[in-house]
Enzyme design. Structure first.
Site, PDB file in Angstrom:
ATOM      1  CB  SER A  68     -56.026 -56.364  24.444  1.00 43.83           C
ATOM      2  OG  SER A  68     -54.879 -56.946  25.054  1.00 43.83           O
ATOM      3  CG  ASP A 368     -54.918 -63.867  20.802  1.00 44.57           C
ATOM      4  OD1 ASP A 368     -54.394 -64.077  21.916  1.00 44.57           O
ATOM      5  OD2 ASP A 368     -55.448 -62.779  20.501  1.00 44.57           O
ATOM      6  CG  HIS A 371     -55.599 -61.263  24.013  1.00 42.37           C
ATOM      7  ND1 HIS A 371     -55.112 -61.111  22.731  1.00 42.37           N
ATOM      8  CD2 HIS A 371     -55.364 -60.085  24.643  1.00 42.37           C
ATOM      9  CE1 HIS A 371     -54.613 -59.887  22.585  1.00 42.37           C
ATOM     10  NE2 HIS A 371     -54.753 -59.251  23.729  1.00 42.37           N
TER      11      HIS A 371
END
Length: 406
Positions: A68, A368, A371
């Site tokens: 991610s 978040d 990240h």
């Protein structure tokens, strides 16, 4: 006469002030003291071009593997229910979710822009333009195969689109776009392969599923060996410029700080990060750098560079205000449901309808809890790319010297 001198002095001062204000307002140089921030109007990409030792003709394409940290839209197509596909992800740059797990652009996006390349499309994007690279990274992807995580380590992973699957996509892409082997190898030789960051999720899944620290240390050789094998495969296919990022200082992530919070002050370092988790990440990085040395010895004509994500992020946290961040929220998520000093909750993730987002994400390092924000990725890319290109250039020059001397 004195009146004339006074008027002249006043006029001169006014001119100086206007000149200074104009230089501040019109400055496009991103320095540690002039942190130009991004907005939906577009980032000042061109400010970096003068500082890069390479221009776009040295690197004509980027091939990205990972998770991610780098996914620009693969998981959102494989699993549209992912939270990274919900608002407010993408709010700062795209004004909509794109599958990037941030408020805007990622390190890979900035790398592409700094090298005068287009944003690198996700492999699963049917409308993607893959003439100058492909992004194979998948959010939630592990380095180890899905079956190994489950059978050997009893770890559940949310996706089976692991590094091995991404390598399969890579090979399919090459055979499809470049059926001629010499053309394929020539294209790869001009491209940059970013092998990660990958492997971090293997440990994230282990820690969050309650695996004790010694057990997670035992995973490191397998994870690092998997990365080494992947690099060897892409070298065999013709890659000559490879960057391998290490793991992040996960003990500084709001997710870890919230889930493993303790009253024992000795567990925290000077940045108020959890030491034992950062020590594990550093151990992984040490092993990774060792295999890079081995790979470089085995493949002297290939440039293989380590990207120090761990040290880069710790420096940003240590000197947050210098890079334009709010020092009071460096360990707090901008988008989260924790309502505490970390603003992270495993019961209310960013992207859930009940979770609020901060007003100024450009002042936050963490987006978040897991990240980073677009602004943090921007600063990291700015710090990482010049040293990466310098390493690649040194190897290229060494190869040229060998050829000329022979």
């Amino acid at each position: 006469m004195s009146i004339l001198l006074l008027l002249y002095s006043s006029f001169f001062i006014v001119i100086l002030l206007i000149s200074c204000l104009a230089s501040i307002c019109l400055s496009h140089n991103f320095t540690d003291y002039n942190t130009i921030r991004l907005s939906s109007d577009g980032p000042p990409y061109s400010s970096f071009d003068d500082h890069l030792p390479f221009t776009s003709h040295q690197i004509s394409a980027i091939y990205q593997f990972g998770d991610s940290i780098s996914d620009t839209g693969n998981l959102i197509r494989a699993d549209p229910s992912t939270n990274c596909g919900n608002w407010p992800y993408g709010e700062t740059f795209f004004n909509k979710p794109t599958g990037r797990c941030s408020d805007g652009l990622l390190i890979i996006d900035f790398f592409a822009k700094f090298l005068n390349l287009p944003l690198i499309d996700a492999y699963l994007n049917k409308d993607g333009n893959f003439t100058q690279g492909v992004n194979f990274a998948v959010a939630s992807a592990a380095a180890l195969n899905y079956s190994i995580l489950g059978e050997k380590y009893s770890i559940w992973a949310p996706t089976n689109l692991t590094l091995s699957v991404q390598l399969g996509w890579f090979k399919s892409h090459l055979h499809s776009f470049y059926p001629n082997i010499s053309e394929r190898r020539n294209m790869l030789a001009k491209g940059l392969v970013l092998m990660g960051e990958v492997g971090g999720n293997d440990y994230n899944f282990a820690f969050t599923q309650g695996k004790p620290l010694p057990d997670v240390y035992e995973m490191v050789p397998d994870v690092v060996q998997k990365i080494k094998s992947a690099v060897e495969e892409i070298i065999d296919l013709g890659a000559t410029q490879i960057a391998i990022p290490g793991n992040f200082p996960i003990g500084c992530a709001p997710m870890y700080l919230s889930q493993f919070k303790t009253n024992d002050s000795t567990k925290y370092d000077e940045l108020k990060c959890l030491k034992e988790y950062n020590n594990h990440a550093q151990y992984h990085n040490d092993q990774l750098q060792q295999i890079i040395i081995e790979l470089q010895k085995s493949h002297p004509n290939v440039a293989i560079a380590y990207m120090d994500i761990f040290g880069t992020l710790k420096e940003i946290l240590r000197h947050a205000t210098l890079y334009g961040f709010d020092a009071n929220v460096t360990l707090m998520a901008c988008c989260g449901g924790g309502h505490d000093e970390y603003n992270y909750s495993s019961k209310a993730f960013c992207g859930d309808s009940v979770v609020l987002v901060c007003k100024s994400p450009q002042e936050y390092v963490s987006w978040d809890g897991t990240h980073l924000t677009q602004q943090a990725y921007y600063v990291m890319a700015k710090k990482l790319l010049p040293s990466l290109l310098h390493t690649l250039q040194n190897v290229a020059e060494s190869k040229e010297n060998l050829v000329s001397s022979s």
